[in-house]
Design a protein around this motif. Sequence first.
Motif, PDB file in Angstrom:
ATOM      1  N   TYR A  47      -7.786  -9.881   4.353  1.00  0.00           N
ATOM      2  CA  TYR A  47      -8.059  -9.127   3.122  1.00  0.00           C
ATOM      3  C   TYR A  47      -7.237  -9.703   1.971  1.00  0.00           C
ATOM      4  N   GLY A  48      -5.997 -10.087   2.258  1.00  0.00           N
ATOM      5  CA  GLY A  48      -5.172 -10.722   1.234  1.00  0.00           C
ATOM      6  C   GLY A  48      -5.788 -12.023   0.747  1.00  0.00           C
TER       7      GLY A  48
ATOM      8  N   TRP B  49       2.633  -8.680  -3.779  1.00  0.00           N
ATOM      9  CA  TRP B  49       1.521  -9.559  -3.408  1.00  0.00           C
ATOM     10  C   TRP B  49       0.926 -10.219  -4.650  1.00  0.00           C
TER      11      TRP B  49
ATOM     12  N   HIS C   8      -5.491  -7.785   7.906  1.00  0.00           N
ATOM     13  CA  HIS C   8      -4.634  -7.589   6.736  1.00  0.00           C
ATOM     14  C   HIS C   8      -4.475  -8.903   5.957  1.00  0.00           C
ATOM     15  N   PHE C   9      -4.163  -9.971   6.658  1.00  0.00           N
ATOM     16  CA  PHE C   9      -4.004 -11.264   5.990  1.00  0.00           C
ATOM     17  C   PHE C   9      -5.354 -11.783   5.487  1.00  0.00           C
TER      18      PHE C   9
ATOM     19  N   THR D 198       0.529 -12.504   1.296  1.00  0.00           N
ATOM     20  CA  THR D 198       0.488 -11.339   2.169  1.00  0.00           C
ATOM     21  C   THR D 198       1.734 -11.261   3.045  1.00  0.00           C
TER      22      THR D 198
ATOM     23  N   MET E 232       4.434  -9.434   0.997  1.00  0.00           N
ATOM     24  CA  MET E 232       3.906  -8.074   0.865  1.00  0.00           C
ATOM     25  C   MET E 232       4.161  -7.289   2.142  1.00  0.00           C
ATOM     26  N   THR E 233       3.874  -7.913   3.271  1.00  0.00           N
ATOM     27  CA  THR E 233       4.045  -7.264   4.564  1.00  0.00           C
ATOM     28  C   THR E 233       5.514  -6.972   4.832  1.00  0.00           C
TER      29      THR E 233
ATOM     30  N   HIS F 201       1.787  -4.133  -3.197  1.00  0.00           N
ATOM     31  CA  HIS F 201       0.697  -4.799  -3.905  1.00  0.00           C
ATOM     32  C   HIS F 201       1.192  -5.530  -5.153  1.00  0.00           C
TER      33      HIS F 201
ATOM     34  N   TRP G 247      -3.141  -7.411  11.939  1.00  0.00           N
ATOM     35  CA  TRP G 247      -2.533  -8.375  11.023  1.00  0.00           C
ATOM     36  C   TRP G 247      -3.510  -9.465  10.616  1.00  0.00           C
TER      37      TRP G 247
END
Length: 162
Positions: free
Chosen positions: A74-75, A143, A71-72, A18, A21-22, A140, A68
């Motif tokens: 979910y990753g 990722w 987000h991380f 992630t 990706m970020t 994505h 964040w």
Amino acid sequence: MNAPMRFAKGAAAGLIATAPMTAVMLGWHRKLPWWQRDPLPPSKLTTRILRAVVLKKLDDEAHEPLTWISHFGYGAASGALFPLAESLMRDLPPPIHAKGVVYGLLIWTGSYLGWIPAVGLLEPATEHPKQRNMLMIAAHLVWGATMAALYGMWRDNERKGG
């Protein structure tokens, strides 16, 4: 490698993946035309989820870390499911990061054309500007490739007894 270990390694790989990706998301976002630089999906989703559970938008000092973290998270959760997806992609040729690219695209599709609009958190990707969709698809793909490469490296290392 036993199932819990595979899922844990997938989660760790997803968490770590992630970060690049970020970086892609933030870097590309700065290059979008000014009228498309509204908040990226992790921030929008955090805001809308907070509203859905009857909480106001937090101030930036509290909202950004929560964005964040989610987000991380979910990753990591998506990475944890990669071992299942990989077993379904046995017929795809190596290398493993190719399977990760497919998986990353599936995560984007299932999220931005699937469950996220289905629950009313964001409009479907078909209603987003093309450049923003390209940004999110590219992120994505990065990722997925990174996550799968890490997962494969750890899996192969364990098989070799390392």
